[in-house]
Design an enzyme around this catalytic site. Structure first.
Site, short mmCIF file in Angstrom:
data_model
loop_
_atom_site.label_atom_id
_atom_site.label_comp_id
_atom_site.label_asym_id
_atom_site.label_seq_id
_atom_site.Cartn_x
_atom_site.Cartn_y
_atom_site.Cartn_z
N ARG A 88 36.54 47.52 36.66
CA ARG A 88 36.12 47.59 38.06
C ARG A 88 37.22 48.17 38.95
NH1 ARG A 88 32.12 43.13 37.56
NH2 ARG A 88 30.95 42.84 39.47
N ARG A 139 23.31 31.50 41.16
CA ARG A 139 24.68 32.01 41.29
C ARG A 139 25.14 31.88 42.74
NH1 ARG A 139 25.65 37.71 38.24
NH2 ARG A 139 27.17 37.82 39.91
P1 AMP Z 1 29.25 40.19 37.84
O1 AMP Z 1 28.58 39.13 37.05
O2 AMP Z 1 29.67 41.38 37.01
O3 AMP Z 1 28.48 40.60 39.07
O4 AMP Z 1 30.62 39.56 38.37
C1 AMP Z 1 30.63 38.44 39.23
C2 AMP Z 1 31.98 38.30 39.92
O5 AMP Z 1 33.01 38.10 38.94
C3 AMP Z 1 32.46 39.52 40.69
O6 AMP Z 1 31.92 39.57 42.01
C4 AMP Z 1 33.97 39.32 40.70
O7 AMP Z 1 34.36 38.31 41.61
C5 AMP Z 1 34.20 38.78 39.29
N1 AMP Z 1 34.42 39.86 38.31
C6 AMP Z 1 33.62 40.19 37.24
N2 AMP Z 1 34.14 41.20 36.55
C7 AMP Z 1 35.29 41.56 37.18
C8 AMP Z 1 36.28 42.57 36.95
N3 AMP Z 1 36.16 43.43 35.95
N4 AMP Z 1 37.32 42.62 37.82
C9 AMP Z 1 37.45 41.76 38.84
N5 AMP Z 1 36.55 40.80 39.12
C10 AMP Z 1 35.48 40.70 38.31
#
Ligand code: AMP
Length: 192
Positions: A88, A139
């Site tokens: 990311r 969530r």
């Molecule tokens: P997601 O399920 O991919 O939408 O991720 C949920 C949350 O987890 C994001 O909004 C971030 O706070 C954190 N997160 C997930 N993947 C990453 C990453 N690669 N780098 C930083 N934060 C992450």
């Protein structure tokens, strides 16, 4: 084959990753799932990331790179890895390149899933409503307020990866707006 599904929150990366797991025996590595697991385990790291995640900001590169490193070192995926929600940031992208090289592996494709902001917000709010109706956990970051922060994090920190992978000749952008099966077909076309 190792691939990245790149796209804003709500683009459908997790849904498509699941399909690839079932159809191609690939292994899904979702840092979002790993972080949600870490926070329920009650560890120090879990507590630290919970607040950041709920707000919609990104957790530190150090933490997520550590999670991915563990997974890459601990198992070889016969069908390859699908990186979902990682990298990311540019630092994470560089780290992934280095980790794959250490394992003697390569990145084969990066698929950018394009979806407009209004649809993304609607999808995420809808995901929360459906979970609530089904009595499932919602969530904490699936609400309009956190979604604004998550989208801004995407545009500021993650979207530079589009240029980064384009320059490496790895990027294919697809329309993520259609039905699940239409998007599945677009991805299948890219992967062959
Ligand atoms: P997601 O399920 O991919 O939408 O991720 C949920 C949350 O987890 C994001 O909004 C971030 O706070 C954190 N997160 C997930 N993947 C990453 C990453 N690669 N780098 C930083 N934060 C992450």
């Amino acid at each position: 084959m190792n691939i990245i599904l790149l796209g804003p929150p709500g683009a459908g990366k997790g849904t498509q990753a699941q399909i690839l797991v079932e159809e191609r025996g690939m292994v899904q590595l979702s840092t979002g799932d790993m972080l949600r697991e870490a926070r329920t385990s009650g560890t120090e790291m879990g507590k630290k990331v919970a607040e950041v995640m709920d707000r919609g900001d990104l957790v530190t590169d150090e933490i997520v790179i550590g999670l991915i490193r563990e997974k890459l070192e601990s198992g070889n995926a016969g069908g390859g890895f699908i990186f979902d929600g990682f990298p990311r940031t540019l630092a994470q992208a560089d780290a992934l390149g280095a980790l794959l090289a250490e394992e003697g592996q390569a990145l084969d494709a990066v698929i950018e899933m394009q979806v407009d902001d209004d649809t993304l917000v609607a999808r995420v709010v809808n995901r929360a409503e459906e979970a609530r109706a089904a009595g499932k956990p919602v969530r904490a970051d699936d609400n309009a307020e956190s979604m604004k922060t998550r989208l801004m994090a995407y545009y500021k920190q993650t979207s530079p990866l589009i240029g980064y992978y384009y320059a490496k000749g790895k990027l294919t952008s697809i329309d993520g707006l259609g039905a699940i099966d239409e998007v599945r077909a677009s991805i299948a076309k890219v992967l062959g």
